[in-house]
Enzyme design. Structure first.
Site, short mmCIF file in Angstrom:
data_model
loop_
_atom_site.label_atom_id
_atom_site.label_comp_id
_atom_site.label_asym_id
_atom_site.label_seq_id
_atom_site.Cartn_x
_atom_site.Cartn_y
_atom_site.Cartn_z
N LYS A 14 0.82 -1.21 0.00
CA LYS A 14 0.00 0.00 0.00
C LYS A 14 0.86 1.27 0.00
CE LYS A 14 -2.31 -0.97 3.74
NZ LYS A 14 -1.69 -2.29 4.04
N ARG A 88 -9.31 0.76 8.87
CA ARG A 88 -8.88 -0.59 9.22
C ARG A 88 -9.91 -1.37 10.02
NH1 ARG A 88 -2.41 -0.64 10.58
NH2 ARG A 88 -1.71 0.07 8.54
N ARG A 126 11.78 -6.12 5.06
CA ARG A 126 11.57 -4.69 4.85
C ARG A 126 12.53 -3.85 5.71
NH1 ARG A 126 5.54 -2.33 4.83
NH2 ARG A 126 5.56 -2.96 7.02
N ARG A 159 11.67 -1.43 11.12
CA ARG A 159 10.61 -0.79 11.88
C ARG A 159 10.19 -1.67 13.05
NH1 ARG A 159 6.29 1.31 7.45
NH2 ARG A 159 5.10 -0.26 8.56
N ARG A 170 0.14 -8.50 13.59
CA ARG A 170 -0.47 -7.61 12.59
C ARG A 170 -1.35 -8.39 11.63
NH1 ARG A 170 4.09 -4.49 9.67
NH2 ARG A 170 2.35 -3.31 8.78
#
Length: 216
Positions: A14, A88, A126, A159, A170
């Protein structure tokens, strides 16, 4: 005027698509995740939100709704905007539809469908530049120099919400609370576009989305 809602699981791309579409459409990219990460730094009042983010849980609807409304009221969002990471939950989705409907803003939902195993690989690999926010992936989109941002030479970081335990939380939160939002949009009178984000490059995916938006 259009409200572009980018929808998909964590790791679906996204954020990358929002940045690419910003260049194509000329409207701002509004990321609730980025806004929350900025606000929780040094703000004692947002300790609960910070704890939720670090645990992979979702932040309270009231806080996020108010933050989004405040951002959408700015002048640069007057011609349209791209929402990344919002809504969300079902209460957030209903709140957004009411807010947009009262202002005559058309909602367009883009669902980025990505294979589960690819999502895991993307999240685990990531890395992000702490200065400019550019995202990289050690497998799919590595930096030119290992561990260093291509744009400003800053050392890349993992992160807090990309640790193995948090990734699992998540994805569980997405299945419990966010996937029902997709079902809600499928039954609502909104324009919806589903795009396979697994196979082609982010640039190619963005081209398809941008062409569909401009033609529709």
């Amino acid at each position: 005027m259009k409200a572009i809602v980018l929808f998909g699981s964590p790791g679906s791309g996204k954020g990358t698509q929002a940045k690419l579409l910003t260049g194509c459409l000329g409207v701002p990219h509004i990321s609730t995740g980025d806004m929350l990460r900025e606000r929780v730094v040094g703000d004692v009042a947002l300790t609960t939100a910070k704890d939720a983010m670090h645990s992979g849980l979702l932040v309270a609807d009231e806080l996020v709704n108010g933050m989004v409304e405040e951002r959408l009221a700015r002048a640069d969002a007057g011609r349209g905007f791209i929402l990344d990471g919002y809504p969300r939950t079902l209460p957030q989705a209903r709140h957004l539809r009411e807010w947009l409907g009262a202002r005559g803003i058309r909602e367009v939902v883009i669902h980025l469908a990505v294979d589960y195993n690819i999502v895991i690989a993307r999240l685990a690999g990531r890395r992000q530049c702490p200065r400019c926010g550019t995202l990289y992936n050690l497998v799919l989109k590595p930096p030119q120099r290992q561990g260093v941002c291509d744009l400003d030479g800053e050392t890349l970081a993992v992160r807090d919400d990309d640790s193995e335990q948090v990734i699992s939380e998540r994805l569980d939160a997405y299945e419990r609370q966010t996937r029902p939002v997709l079902d809600y949009y499928r039954s609502a009178p909104v324009t919806m576009l589903q795009v396979d984000g697994s196979q082609e490059s982010p640039e190619r995916v963005s081209e398809k989305i941008c062409r569909a938006l401009k033609n529709g």
